[in-house]
Design an enzyme around this catalytic site. Structure first.
Site, PDB file in Angstrom:
ATOM      1  N   GLY B  46      15.985  47.937  21.601  1.00 28.01           N
ATOM      2  CA  GLY B  46      16.151  46.743  20.781  1.00 28.01           C
ATOM      3  C   GLY B  46      15.538  45.508  21.415  1.00 28.01           C
ATOM      4  O   GLY B  46      14.826  44.735  20.756  1.00 28.01           O
ATOM      5  N   HIS B 267      25.717  66.080  31.180  1.00 28.82           N
ATOM      6  CA  HIS B 267      25.013  65.831  32.437  1.00 28.82           C
ATOM      7  C   HIS B 267      25.716  66.536  33.586  1.00 28.82           C
ATOM      8  O   HIS B 267      26.926  66.430  33.727  1.00 28.82           O
ATOM      9  CB  HIS B 267      24.966  64.323  32.696  1.00 28.82           C
ATOM     10  CG  HIS B 267      23.957  63.927  33.720  1.00 28.82           C
ATOM     11  ND1 HIS B 267      24.057  64.307  35.029  1.00 28.82           N
ATOM     12  CD2 HIS B 267      22.817  63.206  33.621  1.00 28.82           C
ATOM     13  CE1 HIS B 267      23.018  63.821  35.694  1.00 28.82           C
ATOM     14  NE2 HIS B 267      22.248  63.154  34.862  1.00 28.82           N
ATOM     15  N   ARG B 338      18.858  69.617  33.002  1.00 29.02           N
ATOM     16  CA  ARG B 338      20.291  69.319  32.979  1.00 29.02           C
ATOM     17  C   ARG B 338      21.136  70.379  32.298  1.00 29.02           C
ATOM     18  O   ARG B 338      22.220  70.717  32.761  1.00 29.02           O
ATOM     19  CB  ARG B 338      20.500  67.999  32.248  1.00 29.02           C
ATOM     20  CG  ARG B 338      19.924  66.886  33.049  1.00 29.02           C
ATOM     21  CD  ARG B 338      19.988  65.599  32.321  1.00 29.02           C
ATOM     22  NE  ARG B 338      19.485  64.595  33.236  1.00 29.02           N
ATOM     23  CZ  ARG B 338      19.316  63.327  32.919  1.00 29.02           C
ATOM     24  NH1 ARG B 338      19.602  62.907  31.715  1.00 29.02           N
ATOM     25  NH2 ARG B 338      18.874  62.499  33.812  1.00 29.02           N
ATOM     26  N   LEU B 449      14.612  56.177  29.108  1.00 26.89           N
ATOM     27  CA  LEU B 449      14.130  54.822  29.344  1.00 26.89           C
ATOM     28  C   LEU B 449      12.695  54.716  28.830  1.00 26.89           C
ATOM     29  O   LEU B 449      12.307  53.740  28.184  1.00 26.89           O
ATOM     30  CB  LEU B 449      14.204  54.481  30.833  1.00 26.89           C
ATOM     31  CG  LEU B 449      15.599  54.590  31.461  1.00 26.89           C
ATOM     32  CD1 LEU B 449      15.568  54.131  32.916  1.00 26.89           C
ATOM     33  CD2 LEU B 449      16.615  53.763  30.684  1.00 26.89           C
TER      34      LEU B 449
HETATM   35  C1  LIG Z   1      25.072  56.218  33.281  1.00 23.57           C
HETATM   36  C2  LIG Z   1      23.766  56.488  32.615  1.00 23.57           C
HETATM   37  C3  LIG Z   1      22.603  56.617  33.369  1.00 23.57           C
HETATM   38  C4  LIG Z   1      21.379  56.861  32.754  1.00 23.57           C
HETATM   39  N1  LIG Z   1      20.270  56.986  33.529  1.00 23.57           N
HETATM   40  C5  LIG Z   1      19.072  57.185  32.935  1.00 23.57           C
HETATM   41  C6  LIG Z   1      17.885  57.285  33.718  1.00 23.57           C
HETATM   42  O1  LIG Z   1      17.907  57.192  34.946  1.00 23.57           O
HETATM   43  N2  LIG Z   1      16.701  57.462  33.085  1.00 23.57           N
HETATM   44  C7  LIG Z   1      16.630  57.562  31.737  1.00 23.57           C
HETATM   45  O2  LIG Z   1      15.532  57.693  31.210  1.00 23.57           O
HETATM   46  N3  LIG Z   1      17.744  57.455  30.969  1.00 23.57           N
HETATM   47  C8  LIG Z   1      18.949  57.280  31.538  1.00 23.57           C
HETATM   48  N4  LIG Z   1      20.080  57.196  30.751  1.00 23.57           N
HETATM   49  C9  LIG Z   1      19.954  57.172  29.292  1.00 23.57           C
HETATM   50  C10 LIG Z   1      19.510  55.805  28.825  1.00 23.57           C
HETATM   51  O3  LIG Z   1      20.098  54.821  29.634  1.00 23.57           O
HETATM   52  C11 LIG Z   1      19.878  55.504  27.395  1.00 23.57           C
HETATM   53  O4  LIG Z   1      19.554  56.570  26.581  1.00 23.57           O
HETATM   54  C12 LIG Z   1      19.124  54.297  26.906  1.00 23.57           C
HETATM   55  O5  LIG Z   1      19.282  53.233  27.794  1.00 23.57           O
HETATM   56  C13 LIG Z   1      19.547  53.894  25.523  1.00 23.57           C
HETATM   57  O6  LIG Z   1      18.919  52.685  25.188  1.00 23.57           O
HETATM   58  P1  LIG Z   1      19.013  52.090  23.734  1.00 23.57           P
HETATM   59  O7  LIG Z   1      18.201  50.860  23.743  1.00 23.57           O
HETATM   60  O8  LIG Z   1      18.666  53.123  22.753  1.00 23.57           O
HETATM   61  O9  LIG Z   1      20.561  51.762  23.499  1.00 23.57           O
HETATM   62  P2  LIG Z   1      21.646  50.957  24.349  1.00 23.57           P
HETATM   63  O10 LIG Z   1      21.154  50.490  25.641  1.00 23.57           O
HETATM   64  O11 LIG Z   1      22.877  51.782  24.300  1.00 23.57           O
HETATM   65  O12 LIG Z   1      21.876  49.646  23.499  1.00 23.57           O
HETATM   66  C14 LIG Z   1      22.611  49.623  22.330  1.00 23.57           C
HETATM   67  C15 LIG Z   1      22.653  48.216  21.825  1.00 23.57           C
HETATM   68  O13 LIG Z   1      23.155  48.222  20.502  1.00 23.57           O
HETATM   69  C16 LIG Z   1      24.180  47.273  20.366  1.00 23.57           C
HETATM   70  N5  LIG Z   1      25.070  47.758  19.318  1.00 23.57           N
HETATM   71  C17 LIG Z   1      25.662  48.970  19.218  1.00 23.57           C
HETATM   72  N6  LIG Z   1      26.344  49.055  18.071  1.00 23.57           N
HETATM   73  C18 LIG Z   1      26.192  47.882  17.429  1.00 23.57           C
HETATM   74  C19 LIG Z   1      26.642  47.370  16.194  1.00 23.57           C
HETATM   75  N7  LIG Z   1      27.368  48.093  15.351  1.00 23.57           N
HETATM   76  N8  LIG Z   1      26.299  46.093  15.877  1.00 23.57           N
HETATM   77  C20 LIG Z   1      25.530  45.347  16.712  1.00 23.57           C
HETATM   78  N9  LIG Z   1      25.058  45.803  17.860  1.00 23.57           N
HETATM   79  C21 LIG Z   1      25.383  47.054  18.219  1.00 23.57           C
HETATM   80  C22 LIG Z   1      24.778  47.138  21.716  1.00 23.57           C
HETATM   81  O14 LIG Z   1      25.392  45.884  21.833  1.00 23.57           O
HETATM   82  C23 LIG Z   1      23.539  47.259  22.598  1.00 23.57           C
HETATM   83  O15 LIG Z   1      22.907  46.013  22.681  1.00 23.57           O
HETATM   84  C24 LIG Z   1      21.312  56.971  31.356  1.00 23.57           C
HETATM   85  C25 LIG Z   1      22.470  56.829  30.597  1.00 23.57           C
HETATM   86  C26 LIG Z   1      23.693  56.630  31.216  1.00 23.57           C
HETATM   87  C27 LIG Z   1      24.925  56.595  30.386  1.00 23.57           C
END
Ligand SMILES: Cc1cc2nc3c(=O)[nH]c(=O)nc-3n(C[C@H](O)[C@H](O)[C@H](O)COP(=O)(O)OP(=O)(O)OC[C@H]3O[C@@H](n4cnc5c(N)ncnc54)[C@H](O)[C@@H]3O)c2cc1C
Ligand code: SF4
Ligand code: FES
Lengths: 251, 646
Positions: B46, B267, B338, B449
């Protein structure tokens, strides 16, 4: 070994930003010392809901010390009695059976309380918005390895970049200054060739915004560094001061 | 024509994205300002999309539920981000990254999408470095790489154990720059609660201000969902407490298809559950498997003695340790993907070799690496993770091995999107973990990421523009149109209904109940009977929720229990869909392991002749079962074979 302890909590309750706050006292029993502090608050809230009372609102999200959302003032210390951790990483083994724990929100002019233990930290976003970035657009940038960066500089920039924006430094400071937070970002970017170009402009803009938003002046008490969960060093403030003076000098 | 058309561009695989970009429609600069784009979420997907589209001149409104965009769950990602730079000169290439991702996903993702992902991966690293992301470097000043599971090359860029944090702060800063320039308006502590369709197209949202409780209407020429994954349906997961699937459920109920809901990743390396009050599980990054060796005792009596506290890990002699991953998978060893590592841990624990008080843990041991490389090197690589472990478990991992166990982590499934990241609702796009697009049945480490930033920085700016080029004739609407009024009314009624239940059960107690059903029946090992039971049990939880949940306080103003209840109602829907999808998919692939379908050695057995498709579920109303549509997966470049990590 883990054991179960009983606690008395004095919790700040405030029904909205304009309401007058007060302390409420609660008892929570049979808390495992292996639980986290926030899990203990979950237990309290479960208890309150079961009594049909409104649970205590507090900010939290990742619960692993990285998002900077949690923000409690516990027994007079931001993020509580353990060192180098956020509230969500604080564990109940740091407390003893029968102890009374006082829980308050951050208290600082620039972070008004919005509800119970939650404060408004948008001022931090505004400071970043004023200049906490490298002004590049997406695409059309050079290859990542085009500019080598000494490992020591990259590592030091990384240390400054570890700030999680929690605001404990502001809460700990008697002047309510945001210098540690601001200096961490200014330093990180100033140490890297990509950010160096805008360094003085950035320092000036961010400091001006900080002053405008009601944060206090830095008088070098060092309380921020002590309470910072990420060990952000005071040397960042020294670097910010240098950048700032240089910017003034250029004017 | 089927409702499902992935719209993959013509041409040879390596030319598709270039061809697309060469022929897509553009919007001229003066028109961009007149086009409003709503982006939900400020995670990697986002924030990068909002920043990039703002830079291009579109008028962006960006929403998140946290108090600051910088706190999105992406911040917690630890290990790293992949790219096909081949800086270490170890034989990597765009094709190899593409191939590893397809294979890692167990041949259940689209060739076209995955190849594009691999193509843009290198630009992501360039972009992040230009933003001042302090990636780890070698003494010569160039970028350092590490290896991750499922790959035999070192292609993972990292910033200590805080890669997600640094990448997100880079995107956040780019975003805040646009806020300062006035192209992006930020709405924090604001939750999307409904999507508004006008003439069948997504044209806005209803949001709830989490501080005042007020409902707001927002118009947009297009809406992008980047709200992350739905792993918290399991209650306990590595996701942040606020991570939720509600936006996906809203989209699904408005007609967007939900793709592969059962594809979820457990995981292998998380800190084991400690007790009843556990609220979430902490991941220990996969990168630890670079230097840590996984084992359990060879003898059952040793395992028993450890569980009862009579023996310590360090007292087990080398020859009495079973390094079961190295034993079973000599080629990849501790770096198998994994899904394979998780199942192998479960297999050992189920067989009675587990350690820890509960027997649901295995060791991750750094002893030989510390001996080989010195404690300082290990500290440099993983210092913050070791500290995190010690704070939680109260044991020093430099001295005793870590204890780990699998936990719910990531959802490959999500809203169905075509090549342009558009859902089946025109004008509604999905990016990042929220969509299903690139990881098939299993995601490789460090690829989420990459995908989030690829979608936001380098894909949506093109594909969304292609859509918006046809929207320049749609005038900005006032939000007094009947569609907005009706949508807001429906939301009000839903909240009133929730508040009106006034039952006896807390939201968390119901969520935990759901989580246990998911873990037991829709977790690492699934079978027909269990899944059928799960569907019944979830229906019972749904009934209990809608008749007996208790939400103190009222609708106006802050009400955290109401927020949680509303999200739980949606997790229940997702839980049901996950179970249904898992039941339908009579094969094992990647993270989806149906016990009925395995090789004699216990490896996943795909049924390519029957299930080489994406399951797309269409909502048919509250009283009816969803309808399954299939998107056939056509492999033109890669040959489907059984994954082999031996
Ligand atoms: C502990 C951990 C470690 C990880 N390590 C890695 C790694 O080393 N390498 C890798 O590639 N991936 C890793 N991942 C996976 C990766 O971090 C995530 O898949 C990725 O960051 C998701 O990004 P995103 O932008 O899709 O969503 P998110 O970062 O989850 O963002 C979601 C956004 O949506 C907003 N939101 C949600 N619902 C609503 C709503 N109804 N209304 C308004 N806003 C809303 C939230 O506020 C947030 O801003 C890891 C995940 C975890 C849990
Ligand atoms: S400097 Fe430290 S205390 Fe201040 S916001 Fe950053 S991490 Fe928190
Ligand atoms: S909840 Fe994220 S740092 Fe505490």
């Amino acid at each position: 070994m883990e054991k179960l302890i009983n606690l008395t909590l004095k919790v700040w309750r405030q029904n909205g930003s304009k309401a007058k706050g007060r302390f409420e006292t609660y008892k929570v029993n049979n808390v495992s010392t292996g639980s986290s502090f926030l899990e203990m608050l979950d237990m309290l809230n479960e208890q309150l809901v079961n009594e049909d009372k409104v649970p205590v609102a507090f900010d939290h999200d990742c619960r692993e010390g990285i998002c900077g959302t949690c923000s409690l003032y516990i027994n007079g210390r931001p993020h509580g009695p353990d060192d180098d951790v956020t509230t969500c990483q604080l564990h109940m083994r740091k407390f003893t059976d029968g102890q009374t724990i006082t829980i308050e929100p951050w208290r600082s002019t620039a972070f008004p309380v919005i509800y119970d233990l939650m404060v408004d930290r948008r001022a931090f976003d505004k400071i970043i918005s004023a200049g906490g970035y490298v002004s590049v657009n997406t695409g059309g940038v050079p290859d990542a390895n085009a500019i080598p960066i000494a490992k020591a500089d990259a590592d030091e920039a990384m240390d400054s970049a570890s700030c999680i924006g929690c605001g404990a430094c502001v809460a700990a400071c008697k002047n309510g200054s945001a210098m540690l937070f601001v200096s961490a970002k200014v330093s990180q970017l100033a140490m890297l060739p990509q950010g160096r170009i805008e360094a003085s402009r950035r320092a000036k803009a961010m400091v001006a915004k900080m002053d405008e938003l009601g944060f206090g002046n830095c008088t070098n008490t060092g309380a921020c560094e002590v309470e910072c969960p990420k060990n952000i060093s005071l040397s960042n403030i020294a670097r910010l001061n240098r950048e700032f003076l240089y910017a003034k000098f250029q004017d | 024509m089927s409702k499902i058309n992935a719209r993959i561009p013509e041409g040879p695989l390596a030319q598709k994205w270039t061809n697309y970009k060469d022929h897509q429609k553009l919007v001229n600069p003066s028109n961009k300002r007149k086009l409003d784009v709503i982006i939900i979420g400020t995670g990697l997907a986002g924030a990068s999309a909002a920043a990039a589209l703002g830079e291009m001149g579109f008028n962006v409104k960006n929403f998140c539920i946290q108090d600051s965009p910088r706190r999105a769950h992406s911040i917690a990602a630890q290990g790293g981000i992949n790219a096909a730079k081949n800086y270490p000169n170890d034989g990597d290439s765009v094709f190899r990254l593409f191939y590893d991702t397809i294979k890692g996903g167990d041949y259940r993702s689209r060739e076209g999408n995955v190849h594009r992902l691999a193509e843009v991966s290198n630009s992501i690293i360039d972009q992040c470095v230009a933003q001042g992301v302090p990636f780890a470097r070698e003494y010569g000043g160039l970028l350092d790489n590490r290896s991750f599971g499922g790959a035999q090359v070192s292609r993972t860029f990292y910033a200590k154990g805080q890669t997600g944090q640094q990448l997100l702060l880079g995107a956040y800063q780019a975003l805040m720059r646009q806020v300062n320039l006035g192209t992006v308006t930020m709405y924090t502590r604001t939750e999307l609660v409904e999507i508004v369709l006008v003439d069948g197209k997504a044209h806005g949202i209803i949001s709830r201000d989490l501080v005042t409780g007020e409902l707001q209407r927002h118009f947009g020429h297009a809406v992008v969902l980047a709200t992350g994954g739905y792993g918290n349906a399991f209650f306990l997961s590595t996701n942040a407490m606020g991570s939720n699937g509600s936006a996906l459920v809203k989209a699904y109920q408005k007609g967007a298809m939900f793709a592969n809901p059962c594809m979820a990743q457990i995981h292998p390396t998380c800190i084991p559950v400690h007790g009843e009050s556990q609220s979430k599980l902490t991941l220990m990054s996969e990168s630890l498997r670079n230097d840590g060796r996984i084992w359990v005792p060879k003898k059952k009596e040793d395992a028993e003695a450890i569980r009862s506290g009579k023996l310590k890990a360090t007292q087990i002699a080398e020859e009495n340790r079973d390094y079961y991953l190295e034993r079973r998978y000599p080629a990849f060893g501790n770096l198998v993907p994994r899904d394979v590592a998780s199942r192998a841990a479960k297999e050992r624990c189920d067989a009675g070799y587990g350690v820890g008080a509960t027997g649901l843990a295995v060791y991750l041991d750094f002893k030989s690496s510390i001996e080989r490389l010195g404690q300082k090197t290990i500290e440099d690589r993983y210092g913050n993770l070791f500290q995190m472990y010690e704070k939680i478990v109260d044991e020093n991992p430099y001295e005793t091995p870590m204890m780990i166990y699998p936990a719910m982590h990531y959802t490959m499934g999500g809203i169905w999107v075509d090549y342009e990241l558009q859902t089946t609702i025109p004008g509604l796009f999905a990016a990042g973990e929220a969509n299903f697009s690139d990881h098939g049945a299993n995601r490789l480490g460090a690829s989420a990421l990459m995908q989030g930033l690829a979608d936001g920085y380098f894909v949506l700016p093109y594909t969304l523009q292609n859509y918006l080029a046809d929207e320049i004739h749609t005038k900005r609407m006032t939000t007094n149109e009947p569609e907005f009024v009706d949508a807001e009314r429906a939301v009000k009624e839903r909240f009133a209904q929730l508040m009106g239940i006034k039952g006896k059960r807390t939201v968390d107690s119901l969520h935990k109940e759901l989580g246990l059903v998911m873990w037991d029946f829709v977790g690492m090992g699934r079978n027909k009977k269990g899944l059928e039971d799960a569907i019944q049990k979830i229906a019972a939880i749904k009934k209990e929720f809608w008749t007996n949940v208790r939400i103190p306080g009222d609708q106006s103003g802050m009400n955290v229990e109401l927020e949680k209840a509303s999200r739980l109602a949606d997790f229940i829907e997702i839980g049901d869909l996950m179970a249904r999808d898992a039941l339908n998919r009579e094969e094992s692939c990647g993270g989806h392991f149906r016990e009925e379908y395995q090789t004699p050695e216990g490896e996943a057995l795909r049924q390519d002749d029957k299930f080489a498709y994406v399951s797309c579920w269409e909502y048919k109303g509250e009283k009816q079962e969803p309808e399954l549509h299939k998107e056939e997966l056509i492999y033109e470049t890669v040959k489907m074979v059984q994954r082999n990590y031996k």
